[in-house]
Scaffold this active site. Sequence first.
Site: not given
Lengths: 275, 249
Positions: A83, A86, A182, A269
């Site tokens: 999405d 990942c 972060i 991915h």
Amino acid sequence: MADDASSSSACAGNSVDNSINQDELIMKQQREIEKEISETIPLVGDLEALSTLEKEYNEDPIYLLKVKDLSAKYKNIRRTRPDGNCFFRAFSYAYLEHLLTDKNEYDKFYEIAKNSKEILVALGFPQFTVEDFYETFMEVIQRVGEQAGGSLEELGSIREELHDKFNKQGYSDYIVVYLRLITSGQLQTQHDFYQNFIEGSRTVTEFCRQEVEPMYKESDHIHIIALSNALNVGVRVRYMDRGEGSQVIAHDFPEGAKPLVHLLYRPGHYDILYA
Amino acid sequence: MAEKYNTKCPGVKRLMREAIELAEATEEYCARPLEDNLFEWHFTVRGPRGTDFEDGIYHGRILLPKEYPMHPPHIILLTPNGRFEVNKKICLSISGHHPETWQPSWSIRTALLALIAFMPTPAEGTIGSLDYSPAERKILAKKSSNWVCPQCGQTAELLSSTAAKPLTEEEQTVLNQIAFKGEEEQAQKPLGEPIFEPQNIQYTQQVLESSDSATSFLDQLTEILVALLIGAIGIFIYRRWNALADSEL
């Protein structure tokens, strides 16, 4: 990965042209299909044998060779939902899992995590909302800390709890948001260094606002370099693509660091790997 | 309301925190969730000073997606204002039409501040925007204080006289960023598509917008007239044809 009705161009469409609207409808439909497929995959899946990858590439000799190479180095894989989040999800899951059995590393990480909010607020992030993400993030970190180094039984139950939290959209996404913050914080603190990685004319701040902080934006090398540096955590990414050779090339972030998190990258991915 | 929702759920916790943060009305904005729905809020904003909207008090709805704050809130204006269509999800770079630029670290307050800051910017024919004249906007602004929300009552009374928290530097940056985005889009258009004449765009815009205003009645009238005219021509040709046929006999 945006799943909302219109893209940015919809708002600029003042010379209303039917062909543009058609394109947008098609794109919208495509996004919806992608979203549907994506939502059938758990945010973070169960541990699977690496052989399940082989089945995926039964008729693909190039990939099959690489899966063989990977099988020699790793035993298991844990898939994550494709999405756009990942990398962050896979990274945090794998790292927290590691921390359960490495109390020293946990203590080091806890200090970094604890101080991270101040850094972000000092950089000008809105305190009210940063605090919101920070609190949920720390809640999960603390749960890991309470059980880290515990008995096998205790570890079993906290693993389950962690798995459960990572599959609850609310918690899971909050962790992703905080890691994105972060990462953005690191990029902006060291902007002189990271500016070199950004193609085109965007400033580091613009890049962060457009490619790092919004959800569902995919991660590139620059995200991984920044996050691994900010948290001082070694990440090894195994690249599996159609490139030459039968080996899956490893890339360590930051360079030379001892990898605690192992990820498999296939174009677009990231999944988690276990030795 | 607390017992109705799972307060352990971060999104719910977040909205409750925002409700507390926004509980006290200011002179510029106020917002609160509906009694029975944490995911729908009503808001009131004062039009920005020194603009056509300065006498206006504008009321509307905020719809929070269940994924909030991962996805942006939708804003729907209810008070006629001449800048945004009413009863329609409006198009700001911070609203739902641009989910890719929404940041989870923004909040409902950010959205309201952006809305106020955005009111005086040119409509540029974006979806949901109206390009009413300054005079029309001023009239609507004056009328707006009498506007009554079925749920909240007389909206002019919802704002208080308390000064709003001054904008922090970070908020100003966010708001500037949103305004900047609009300018960027505008600047790119003539470069990217030199074929379009500015006047043509202007024209299309007006035609588009007229469908929403009172002039739509004129459009309908024109359509009826055209239909009548075609009908008359038809009858005329038919009669000529018959006359021709008769004369041939």
